[in-house]
Design an enzyme around this catalytic site. Structure first.
Site, PDB file in Angstrom:
ATOM      1  N   SER A 199       0.856  -1.197   0.000  1.00 55.96           N
ATOM      2  CA  SER A 199       0.000   0.000   0.000  1.00 55.96           C
ATOM      3  C   SER A 199       0.886   1.239   0.000  1.00 55.96           C
ATOM      4  O   SER A 199       1.641   1.440  -0.947  1.00 55.96           O
ATOM      5  CB  SER A 199      -0.941  -0.033   1.219  1.00 55.96           C
ATOM      6  N   THR A 200       0.848   2.045   1.056  1.00 55.08           N
ATOM      7  CA  THR A 200       1.628   3.286   1.099  1.00 55.08           C
ATOM      8  C   THR A 200       3.112   3.008   0.899  1.00 55.08           C
ATOM      9  O   THR A 200       3.706   2.205   1.616  1.00 55.08           O
ATOM     10  CB  THR A 200       1.426   3.987   2.460  1.00 55.08           C
ATOM     11  N   HIS A 226      -2.700  -0.997  -3.232  1.00 54.49           N
ATOM     12  CA  HIS A 226      -3.848  -0.127  -2.955  1.00 54.49           C
ATOM     13  C   HIS A 226      -3.693   1.149  -3.776  1.00 54.49           C
ATOM     14  O   HIS A 226      -2.789   1.946  -3.541  1.00 54.49           O
ATOM     15  CB  HIS A 226      -3.907   0.230  -1.467  1.00 54.49           C
ATOM     16  N   MET A 319       0.043   0.987   5.131  1.00 54.66           N
ATOM     17  CA  MET A 319      -0.751   1.182   6.332  1.00 54.66           C
ATOM     18  C   MET A 319      -1.717   0.025   6.535  1.00 54.66           C
ATOM     19  O   MET A 319      -2.121  -0.625   5.583  1.00 54.66           O
ATOM     20  CB  MET A 319      -1.556   2.488   6.214  1.00 54.66           C
ATOM     21  N   ASP A 322      -4.009  -5.192   5.845  1.00 52.17           N
ATOM     22  CA  ASP A 322      -4.442  -5.987   4.703  1.00 52.17           C
ATOM     23  C   ASP A 322      -3.316  -6.921   4.278  1.00 52.17           C
ATOM     24  O   ASP A 322      -2.165  -6.499   4.163  1.00 52.17           O
ATOM     25  CB  ASP A 322      -4.833  -5.061   3.545  1.00 52.17           C
TER      26      ASP A 322
END
Length: 380
Positions: A199-200, A226, A319, A322
C-alpha cells in the site's frame, strides 16, 4: 508535541480547507502555507515542517519540481494531492519517483464515501508519514537501454535512483518482532507463484524489486497495490516500460504465465481461479463490505485455494493490516511469507501485521528483497 505541517496549493480555498482539516486534529498543526513550488521550497527551509502536503499543478514551480528540490536541499515527507485522471496518475507517479511519500485524490469525495471518513483518512495519512526521516540522494534518470532478446522490440529505462531519494534512515538490524532479516540460504522449496501485496510506499518498492527481475523469471507474479482505478493502468504501463519482465493491468480470464506480472485493477478484486496447472484470473467488482479494493487478503486467499503451499508471498510497506489473513491462509497451506523490514518501509503497518504474529519467516530490507527472491527461486 504536535506534528508541524506545511500546506502547498495555488488555490487559496483548498489551502484553507486542508489547513482546517489538519488543525482539527490535536496531534497536527499547520505552521505555514505556500501558493507555488518555489515558495514551498523556501518555506520548508525556513519553517522546518515534519510533513508537506503538495499540489501538482502550480505556477512558477510545479509540485514535481518542488519535491525534487525539497529532497535535494531539506528532505521531508511529502503527501501529494492528485486528480483522478490518467494524466494525474502519470504526474503523481513522477512525484513519487521524485521522492514524495504518498498521495491522495484532491477531490475529497474521491477519498471516501463519507466526508468524515475522508477527513479522518487525510489526518491519518499525514500522521503515518510524519515519522519518516528522509535522505537526499537525487541523481539524474539514466537514458533508456534496450531490453534483452527475451523482450525484443521494446526498450526499458533503468530504474531511477531518484525513486529512493526519500529513504528512511537505517535502523538497527535486529527486528523488533524477532524475525531474521535475511534467509541464510535458499529453502529448496518449489514455487508456482510469486504474490506481492503493498500500500503506502508501494509504487517505489514494487519498481525497485520488479526492475531487478530477469525476463526469464520462472514464475507468474500477482501484484496487489492499494491504488485508485484511474491510476493502475498508468502504473502498470510505467512498470512495463522499466522492467525486463512483462507487467500489465490484470484482465479477467487471463492465464497466468511465467515472467509476467499482473497488477490488480484499482477499485476491483483480483482472484485466481482454475487449477495450479492452468491458473487464470477473475476480476470482480469490489464489495462494499471490504475496506480495500483491491484487497491483498482476497488475492492471497484465492492463491492459497489454487496453489496451496506453492506460493512465495511478500508483504511490502503499507498502512493497516491488509494481507495478514490472506498470508495466514497461505502459510496454513505450507507457503512461505516474507515481510519488508521496518527500516526500509514508508509505513510499517502491513509488514508488521504479518511479522508480529509470526506469519512471515523473514523481515527483509527493500534493497535486498529482489536478490533474496531470485536466490529462493533458483535464479542466483
Amino acid at each position: 508535541m504536535s506534528i508541524k505541517v506545511l500546506v502547498v496549493d495555488d488555490s487559496s480555498f483548498f489551502r484553507r480547507r486542508v489547513s482546517e482539516i489538519i488543525n482539527a486534529d490535536p496531534m497536527l498543526e499547520v505552521v505555514g502555507t505556500a501558493s507555488n513550488g518555489r515558495e514551498a521550497v523556501d518555506q520548508v527551509r525556513r519553517l522546518r515542517p515534519q510533513v508537506v502536503t503538495m499540489d501538482i499543478e502550480m505556477p512558477q514551480m510545479n509540485g514535481i519540481e518542488a519535491v525534487r528540490e525539497i529532497m535535494r536541499t531539506n528532505p521531508v515527507p511529502v503527501l501529494m494531492f492528485s486528480s483522478l485522471t490518467y494524466e494525474g496518475a502519470r504526474s503523481t507517479l513522477e512525484a513519487l519517483e521524485a521522492g514524495a511519500a504518498d498521495f491522495l485524490p484532491k477531490r475529497f469525495e474521491d477519498i471516501a464515501n463519507d466526508r468524515a471518513n475522508a477527513i479522518a483518512l487525510l489526518q491519518q495519512r499525514v500522521k503515518a508519514i510524519a515519522s519518516r526521516r528522509c535522505l537526499a540522494t537525487p541523481r539524474p534518470t539514466p537514458s533508456p537501454v534496450p531490453r534483452s532478446t527475451a523482450g525484443a522490440g521494446r526498450t526499458i529505462t533503468q530504474p531511477s535512483t531518484q525513486f529512493a531519494s526519500a529513504r528512511p534512515v537505517a535502523k538497527p538490524a535486529v527486528s523488533e518482532v524477532g524475525a531474521p532479516r535475511l534467509p541464510s540460504r535458499p529453502s529448496g522449496k518449489g514455487y508456482k507463484l510469486l504474490a506481492i501485496g503493498t500500500s503506502t510506499g508501494g509504487p517505489v518498492a514494487l519498481q525497485k524489486i520488479l526492475t531487478q527481475l530477469p525476463a526469464d523469471f520462472p514464475l507468474p507474479i500477482v501484484l496487489v497495490q492499494h491504488m485508485p482505478a484511474a491510476f493502475t493502468p498508468a502504473f502498470a504501463q510505467r512498470l512495463d516500460s522499466l522492467c525486463k519482465i512483462n507487467v500489465k493491468e490484470a484482465q479477467g480470464g487471463e492465464i497466468l504465465k511465467p515472467g509476467c506480472a499482473y497488477l490488480a485493477p484499482g477499485g476491483k478484486q483480483m482472484l485466481i481461479d482454475g487449477s495450479n496447472r492452468a491458473a487464470k484470473l477473475t476480476i470482480r467488482e469490489g464489495g462494499e463490505q471490504l475496506n480495500y479494493k483491491p484487497s491483498v487478503d482476497v488475492t492471497f486467499g484465492s492463491a492459497a485455494r489454487i496453489f496451496r503451499g506453492d506460493v512465495l508471498g511478500v508483504i511490502l510497506t503499507g498502512m493497516g493490516a491488509d494481507g495478514r489473513e490472506g498470508s495466514r491462509m497461505l502459510k496454513r497451506e505450507g507457503a512461505h511469507i516474507w515481510a519488508q523490514d521496518e527500516a526500509s518501509c514508508v509505513v510499517y503497518g502491513m509488514p508488521q501485521a504479518v511479522a508480529a504474529e509470526q506469519i512471515s519467516l523473514y523481515s527483509i530490507p527493500l534493497d535486498k528483497m529482489a536478490d533474496c527472491i531470485l536466490k529462493e527461486v533458483g535464479r542466483r
